[in-house]
Structure formats: structure tokens, C-alpha cells
Design a protein around this motif. Structure first.
Motif, PDB file in Angstrom:
ATOM      1  N   ASP A  16      -8.336 -10.109   0.980  1.00 40.08           N
ATOM      2  CA  ASP A  16      -7.505  -9.543  -0.028  1.00 40.08           C
ATOM      3  C   ASP A  16      -8.258  -8.685  -1.033  1.00 40.08           C
ATOM      4  OD1 ASP A  16      -5.418 -10.620   1.216  1.00 40.08           O
ATOM      5  OD2 ASP A  16      -4.714 -11.660  -0.592  1.00 40.08           O
ATOM      6  N   TYR A  17      -9.544  -9.269  -1.532  1.00 38.88           N
ATOM      7  CA  TYR A  17     -10.045  -8.468  -2.682  1.00 38.88           C
ATOM      8  C   TYR A  17     -10.683  -7.203  -2.100  1.00 38.88           C
ATOM      9  CZ  TYR A  17     -14.829 -10.152  -1.364  1.00 38.88           C
ATOM     10  OH  TYR A  17     -16.227 -10.293  -0.562  1.00 38.88           O
ATOM     11  N   PHE A  21      -4.314 -13.354  -2.956  1.00 41.71           N
ATOM     12  CA  PHE A  21      -3.368 -13.163  -4.101  1.00 41.71           C
ATOM     13  C   PHE A  21      -2.127 -13.722  -3.773  1.00 41.71           C
ATOM     14  CE2 PHE A  21      -6.160  -9.349  -4.525  1.00 41.71           C
ATOM     15  CZ  PHE A  21      -6.820  -9.777  -5.954  1.00 41.71           C
ATOM     16  N   ALA A  43     -12.020  -6.724  -8.069  1.00 42.00           N
ATOM     17  CA  ALA A  43     -11.043  -7.339  -7.394  1.00 42.00           C
ATOM     18  C   ALA A  43     -11.316  -8.852  -6.852  1.00 42.00           C
ATOM     19  CB  ALA A  43     -10.839  -6.381  -6.138  1.00 42.00           C
ATOM     20  N   LYS A  44     -12.754  -9.060  -6.890  1.00 41.14           N
ATOM     21  CA  LYS A  44     -13.122 -10.468  -6.555  1.00 41.14           C
ATOM     22  C   LYS A  44     -12.773 -11.319  -7.562  1.00 41.14           C
ATOM     23  CE  LYS A  44     -16.901 -11.968  -7.382  1.00 41.14           C
ATOM     24  NZ  LYS A  44     -18.359 -12.236  -7.443  1.00 41.14           N
ATOM     25  N   ARG A 101     -10.403 -11.203 -10.036  1.00 43.14           N
ATOM     26  CA  ARG A 101      -8.846 -11.350 -10.026  1.00 43.14           C
ATOM     27  C   ARG A 101      -8.614 -12.217  -9.032  1.00 43.14           C
ATOM     28  NH1 ARG A 101      -6.583  -5.445 -10.290  1.00 43.14           N
ATOM     29  NH2 ARG A 101      -4.770  -6.689 -10.031  1.00 43.14           N
ATOM     30  N   CYS A 102      -9.001 -12.077  -7.592  1.00 41.70           N
ATOM     31  CA  CYS A 102      -8.565 -12.753  -6.737  1.00 41.70           C
ATOM     32  C   CYS A 102      -8.958 -14.423  -6.766  1.00 41.70           C
ATOM     33  CB  CYS A 102      -9.153 -11.981  -5.350  1.00 41.70           C
ATOM     34  SG  CYS A 102      -8.397 -12.899  -3.864  1.00 41.70           S
TER      35      CYS A 102
END
Length: 308
Positions: free
Chosen positions: A100-101, A255, A302-303, A305-306
């Protein structure tokens, strides 16, 4: 004989050493020696003579190299001409595992590109072995290799041997992915025995350099599980877990919106002590572009946040 053979011979003549030329060409010494031998056999001449003081060229070799240098220079001139013409186009390429990230980082990168920007972006989802091969072939400029930390020294040795840069992008313990309506989601803790009779959905990515397949499978597969479905397609993996009762998969953090889309839950299982690393790789002779740096920044965000 091909252009690469000509470039190899010119580099050997320049360095007067097979080992130095191999280093400069980012290839193994045996492969370079084999290529030079094939070139000599195809031409029917001896280009290089090996002596105690190193490598020297023969008279036939001198004549051949004069022509080879001209051809190589002309090829370089043509490549430079068209490289300059397309230099206005922004290029980005990466091969990475499905996660995802990284997908979010790609989406954020695309948002930064203006509508009038000319660009070509290649995002190839693949396994560790193919990611390394793609970098070495020049198919992609960046790669992300995922492996269990128990195999770290094997990958570190390979990255060093292939003259690649390796930088840790993420480290994580896998989460248990199951349907939200599965009774296991109601338990305070899940044991390995709870998964007996379940079907494991697996990527089947059994590539680890210099390690027997039986040892890789022992480290990768879940005990007490006798049924497995292998697929490398990310959408198929999620659809299978969502559709097949009593199925599961080990995943990198995801996520919540992705979990909700498939009605899945990602659960922590402390007894699964395996840890994984995602390592960003690229060639030592490759200079990161502005768009590469932009992607790496987005990937780190992104990592964060994930994984939070």
C-alpha cells in the motif's frame, strides 16, 4: 559480434586488465573473459595476449581496436543525440513488491506532475529476484527488495556483489489478513493452532540467493497449514481472502480504506516473530534524478502514514 562486444574490447584495451575492465563495466570477470574469447573466435584473430605484466594487444588486435573505437564513438554520438532530444521528458521507473505505501507514493508522485509535463513512468510490481535483475539489465532505475531479516546477509552479499546501493525503506512484522466476519476476529489472541484447516494465500516468492528452496519454504510458510493458493497478483490475493471462507494471508501494514474495500481485518499476532525489510536499491553508477528524490520523499511519508 555485437556492439557490447566492441565496448568490452575497447575497455579491456583501455585498462589493460580484465578485472579492472569488469569492474568498470559492472559485470563479473568470468563473463567478460568469456565475451572476449567469443569475440576473438568469431573474428578468427587473437586481440589480446596475456603476459606476466598484464594484457597487451596483438598486431591484429591493434587493427581491430582502431576500427572498434570509431564504431563505439559513433554509437555513443547517436545515443547522446537522441538522449538530448528526449531530455525534456521526465523519466521514472521502479520495480517493487505489491504494498500500500509504495502505491500511495506513486499516486502522490503523479499529483506533483503538471498536466503540461512530458513524462514516462514505469511502475512494475514484482518479486525480489526480478527486481534485482531489472536493475542490472537497466529496465528500471530504482527497485525495492523485500526479504525476511533472517536472510539479510544473503541479500546484503548479493547487493554488494552486484555493485548496488541498498538503503532500508521499511521494516515490519507481518499482520494476519482475514475476513471481518471470521470468528477469529472476536478472539483476544490468535494462536498458530487456530489457523489449522485454513487456506493460506501466498505470493510464493521463494527467491533467496544461495539458500536451498527447502530452507526458504520452512521459513516462509505457516505451520499447521496444509492448504495454500499461490498468486503474485495483488488484487487476486485480496479477492481470494475476501471470498474464500477460512482463508488468510500475511501482509505488510495496509491502509484502513483498503481493508474496508474488501471487508478484511489485519490483526497483530505476537507469536509470528518474523520480520521483513524493504530495501531501496539502485546501481552505484546511477545518479538519482529530481523525480527519483521526489518519489523517495513521498515513499517515506506514505510509509509513516501506513505504519502508524
Amino acid at each position: 559480434m555485437n556492439i557490447l562486444h566492441l565496448k568490452y574490447a575497447v575497455e579491456v584495451a583501455k585498462t589493460q586488465s580484465i578485472s579492472k575492465a569488469a569492474d568498470n563495466l559492472y559485470m563479473g570477470q568470468p563473463n567478460l573473459s568469456r565475451a572476449i574469447k567469443e569475440l576473438e573466435e568469431s573474428l578468427g584473430i587473437t586481440i589480446f595476449k596475456r603476459t606476466s605484466k598484464g594484457i597487451i594487444t596483438t598486431p591484429d588486435g591493434d587493427e581491430f581496436l582502431r576500427k572498434a573505437r570509431r564504431i563505439v564513438a559513433q554509437v555513443d554520438e547517436v545515443e547522446d543525440l537522441y538522449r538530448t532530444r528526449r531530455s525534456h521528458k521526465r523519466m521514472f521507473s521502479i520495480c517493487a513488491p505489491q504494498t500500500d505505501y509504495i502505491t500511495l507514493a506513486m499516486a502522490e508522485l503523479a499529483k506533483h506532475l503538471r498536466p503540461e509535463d512530458a513524462c514516462e513512468i514505469l511502475y512494475k510490481e514484482t518479486n525480489a529476484g526480478d527486481a534485482i535483475s531489472s536493475i542490472l539489465r537497466g529496465d528500471c532505475n530504482l527497485g525495492v527488495v523485500r526479504y525476511q531479516t533472517v536472510f539479510e546477509r544473503y541479500f546484503n552479499n548479493l547487493i554488494k556483489e552486484k555493485k548496488l546501493i541498498g538503503e532500508t525503506a521499511a521494516e515490519f512484522s507481518p499482520l494476519l489478513l482475514i475476513r471481518t466476519d471470521d470468528p477469529l476476529t472476536k478472539k483476544d489472541s490468535i494462536s498458530p493452532e487456530d489457523l489449522a484447516g485454513f487456506t493460506e494465500i501466498s505470493r510464493g516468492d521463494t527467491y533467496v540467493p544461495s539458500v536451498p528452496l527447502v530452507d526458504i519454504k520452512k521459513a516462509e510458510f505457516t505451520e499447521n497449514v496444509e492448504k495454500r493458493i499461490f498468486t503474485i497478483d495483488r488484487a487476486a490475493q485480496l479477492e481470494l481472502v475476501a471470498s474464500v471462507p477460512r482463508s488468510f494471508m500475511w501482509v505488510c501494514p495496509m491502509f484502513q480504506r483498503q481493508l474496508d474495500r474488501y471487508s478484511l481485518a489485519a490483526l497483530i499476532c505476537p507469536w509470528n516473530t518474523r520480520t521483513f525489510k524493504d530495501v531501496l536499491i539502485y546501481r552505484k553508477d546511477y545518479k538519482l534524478s529530481d523525480i527519483d528524490k521526489m518519489f523517495i520523499t513521498e515513499m517515506c511519508e506514505a510509509k509513516r502514514r501506513c505504519f502508524q
